[in-house]
Motif scaffolding. Structure first.
Motif, mmCIF file in Angstrom:
data_model
loop_
_atom_site.group_PDB
_atom_site.id
_atom_site.type_symbol
_atom_site.label_atom_id
_atom_site.label_comp_id
_atom_site.label_asym_id
_atom_site.label_seq_id
_atom_site.Cartn_x
_atom_site.Cartn_y
_atom_site.Cartn_z
ATOM 1 N N GLU A 128 42.304 29.537 52.120
ATOM 2 C CA GLU A 128 43.252 28.600 52.875
ATOM 3 C C GLU A 128 42.351 27.120 53.294
ATOM 4 O OE1 GLU A 128 46.657 28.859 52.974
ATOM 5 O OE2 GLU A 128 46.090 30.543 51.756
ATOM 6 N N PHE A 129 41.519 27.001 52.282
ATOM 7 C CA PHE A 129 40.764 25.703 52.767
ATOM 8 C C PHE A 129 41.440 24.291 52.180
ATOM 9 C CE2 PHE A 129 37.331 22.493 51.750
ATOM 10 C CZ PHE A 129 36.916 22.312 53.033
ATOM 11 N N SER A 130 41.388 23.210 52.701
ATOM 12 C CA SER A 130 41.725 21.970 52.437
ATOM 13 C C SER A 130 40.828 21.024 53.308
ATOM 14 C CB SER A 130 42.961 21.492 52.509
ATOM 15 O OG SER A 130 43.593 21.745 53.640
ATOM 16 N N GLU A 131 40.702 19.921 52.543
ATOM 17 C CA GLU A 131 39.915 18.693 53.051
ATOM 18 C C GLU A 131 40.898 17.523 52.643
ATOM 19 O OE1 GLU A 131 35.356 17.850 53.829
ATOM 20 O OE2 GLU A 131 35.807 17.819 51.711
ATOM 21 N N GLU A 146 37.031 8.602 56.890
ATOM 22 C CA GLU A 146 36.979 9.555 57.730
ATOM 23 C C GLU A 146 37.853 10.787 57.221
ATOM 24 O OE1 GLU A 146 37.835 8.658 61.666
ATOM 25 O OE2 GLU A 146 36.290 6.969 61.975
ATOM 26 N N TYR A 147 37.551 12.003 57.438
ATOM 27 C CA TYR A 147 38.233 13.125 56.818
ATOM 28 C C TYR A 147 38.335 14.157 57.845
ATOM 29 C CZ TYR A 147 33.740 14.962 56.259
ATOM 30 O OH TYR A 147 32.221 15.689 56.543
ATOM 31 N N ARG A 148 39.402 15.049 57.510
ATOM 32 C CA ARG A 148 39.385 16.449 58.474
ATOM 33 C C ARG A 148 39.586 17.484 57.213
ATOM 34 N NH1 ARG A 148 44.025 13.989 62.441
ATOM 35 N NH2 ARG A 148 42.776 12.788 63.687
ATOM 36 N N LYS A 149 39.239 18.773 57.839
ATOM 37 C CA LYS A 149 39.533 19.914 56.953
ATOM 38 C C LYS A 149 39.595 21.036 57.796
ATOM 39 C CE LYS A 149 34.262 20.393 57.596
ATOM 40 N NZ LYS A 149 32.852 20.572 56.625
ATOM 41 N N SER A 150 40.091 22.042 57.226
ATOM 42 C CA SER A 150 40.548 23.287 57.966
ATOM 43 C C SER A 150 40.585 24.615 56.879
ATOM 44 C CB SER A 150 41.877 23.308 58.413
ATOM 45 O OG SER A 150 42.835 23.003 57.625
ATOM 46 N N GLY A 151 40.551 25.748 57.253
ATOM 47 C CA GLY A 151 40.447 26.965 56.490
ATOM 48 C C GLY A 151 39.792 28.315 57.266
ATOM 49 N N TYR A 152 39.589 29.168 56.614
ATOM 50 C CA TYR A 152 39.411 30.321 57.188
ATOM 51 C C TYR A 152 37.759 30.699 56.312
ATOM 52 C CZ TYR A 152 43.611 31.727 59.156
ATOM 53 O OH TYR A 152 44.917 31.878 59.707
ATOM 54 N N TRP A 171 39.331 31.448 61.502
ATOM 55 C CA TRP A 171 39.736 29.954 61.345
ATOM 56 C C TRP A 171 39.147 28.829 62.053
ATOM 57 C CZ3 TRP A 171 43.508 27.351 58.533
ATOM 58 C CH2 TRP A 171 43.971 26.235 59.091
ATOM 59 N N PHE A 172 38.880 27.878 61.159
ATOM 60 C CA PHE A 172 38.109 26.639 61.927
ATOM 61 C C PHE A 172 38.756 25.372 61.267
ATOM 62 C CE2 PHE A 172 36.696 26.694 57.356
ATOM 63 C CZ PHE A 172 36.456 25.284 56.979
ATOM 64 N N GLU A 173 38.382 24.318 62.047
ATOM 65 C CA GLU A 173 38.716 23.029 61.726
ATOM 66 C C GLU A 173 37.694 22.148 62.109
ATOM 67 O OE1 GLU A 173 42.260 21.849 64.028
ATOM 68 O OE2 GLU A 173 43.598 23.395 62.956
#
Length: 344
Positions: free
Chosen positions: A282-285, A304-310, A315-317
């Motif tokens: 479930e990762f995306s950036e 600048e970017y953000r990302k999240s996933g497991y 779970w992390f951001e």
């Protein structure tokens, strides 16, 4: 009535009850594409019910609790954006969108969404803009990311759609997080070319950038970030990194300790493994702001970017910064180098 251009022969205008016939024809085209995610589309099944939907939003505008706007492409209504809720006392509003298939893939929702968010923050003094989406609605979630929003959380089984309970994700952006117009992803100066520099600093022999250079660079960056996405069961396309880079491209990680430099194979192979073996799911950036400068056949971009996933089930951001170098080749623009650092 106002009309705002969104580029690509597209316009944003108020959507009012007198548009009901045109709105109904549009919803009939859009229904297979949006109905699983936007239940109110199923409320517009004839002229009477379509008029009622638009009248409800006209009443909300009159009471300053909501608004609705249509997106016209080449003179045809293809979608829209709206303030689903607008609570001036609380300083919080919710933005939503819909689009028929003919309008997809052009960035229309992103550009129209920015218009609404700009107005909410700069004119109305709102503090927080929200975006609600069913967890399986990948297109809506990607739109929230492109608008620079942060995923606040999930309301489990929040939505009832034809007897099926669905999770609902809440995304938001705060007034202090909203970047200036010239730093937003995909925003172009009015010339449609590169970010201007004072004339005294420009080399006299420099050839002007083509009008489509910025769009080509935007697409390369979009493909780079999208190559790692494996949300909703999608398979990542990490091999696309080789397509957006020149063969000699280098990628450098500088997030603590000494920099780590990869060639394309050294970068692609371990990430492809992590994104397909269950390590990273479930990762995306996604890019949330950028500034691009083009100098004839070379270009530079700060992002600048953000990302999240497991990661291993947790779970992390995260967030960080990237710099990207581009060169124009006989086959078009390509990346030559990317460097990044993650925030701690």
């Amino acid at each position: 009535m106002f009309t705002l251009t969104l580029g690509d022969d597209a316009q944003l205008r108020p959507l009012e009850p007198w548009h009901a016939q045109e709105f109904l024809a549009h919803i009939d085209r859009a229904r297979p594409y949006v109905d699983p995610w936007i239940p109110w589309a199923s409320f517009s099944t004839d002229l009477t019910s379509a008029t009622a939907v638009l009248q409800r939003y006209a009443d909300r505008q009159a009471s300053d609790t909501g608004r609705i706007y249509g997106i016209w492409l080449d003179g045809t209504l293809v979608g829209g954006v709206m303030f689903t809720t607008f609570d001036v006392d609380a300083g919080v509003c919710e933005v939503g969108c819909w689009l028929e298939e003919a309008g997809a893939g052009r960035g229309l929702v992103t550009r129209a969404g920015r218009v609404l968010i700009d107005w909410a923050f700069k004119v109305r003094g709102m503090s927080r803009v929200e975006w609600w989406a069913a967890s399986g609605n990948t297109r809506s979630i990607q739109a929230a990311r492109r608008l620079g929003m942060t995923r606040d959380g999930v309301l489990r089984r929040r939505i009832d759609y034809r007897g099926e309970r669905r999770d609902c994700e809440i995304w938001s952006v705060l007034a202090e997080e909203w970047p200036p117009a010239d730093e937003r992803v995909g925003e172009r100066p009015s010339s449609g070319k590169h970010v201007a520099r004072p004339a005294a600093q420009a080399p006299a022999a420099e050839t002007p950038a083509r009008a489509d250079d910025k769009a080509e660079l935007d697409e390369l960056v979009r493909r780079f970030f999208g190559a790692f996405t494996n949300t909703g069961g999608t398979r990542p396309d990490v091999a696309a990194i080789r397509e957006v880079f020149i063969p000699q491209g280098l990628i450098t990680a500088n997030s603590g300790g000494d920099p780590v430099v990869y060639d394309l194979d050294g970068f692609v192979e371990p990430r492809e493994k992590m994104l397909t073996d269950g390590t990273l799911t479930e990762f995306s950036e996604w890019e949330v702001s950028e500034r691009t400068e083009i100098f004839h056949a070379i270009a530079h971009r700060r992002s600048e970017y953000r990302k999240s996933g497991y990661l291993k089930g947790e779970w992390f951001e995260g967030s960080g910064r990237k710099t990207t170098q581009f060169v124009r080749t006989s086959a078009g623009w390509r990346m030559s180098a990317v460097s990044w650092e993650d925030d701690e």
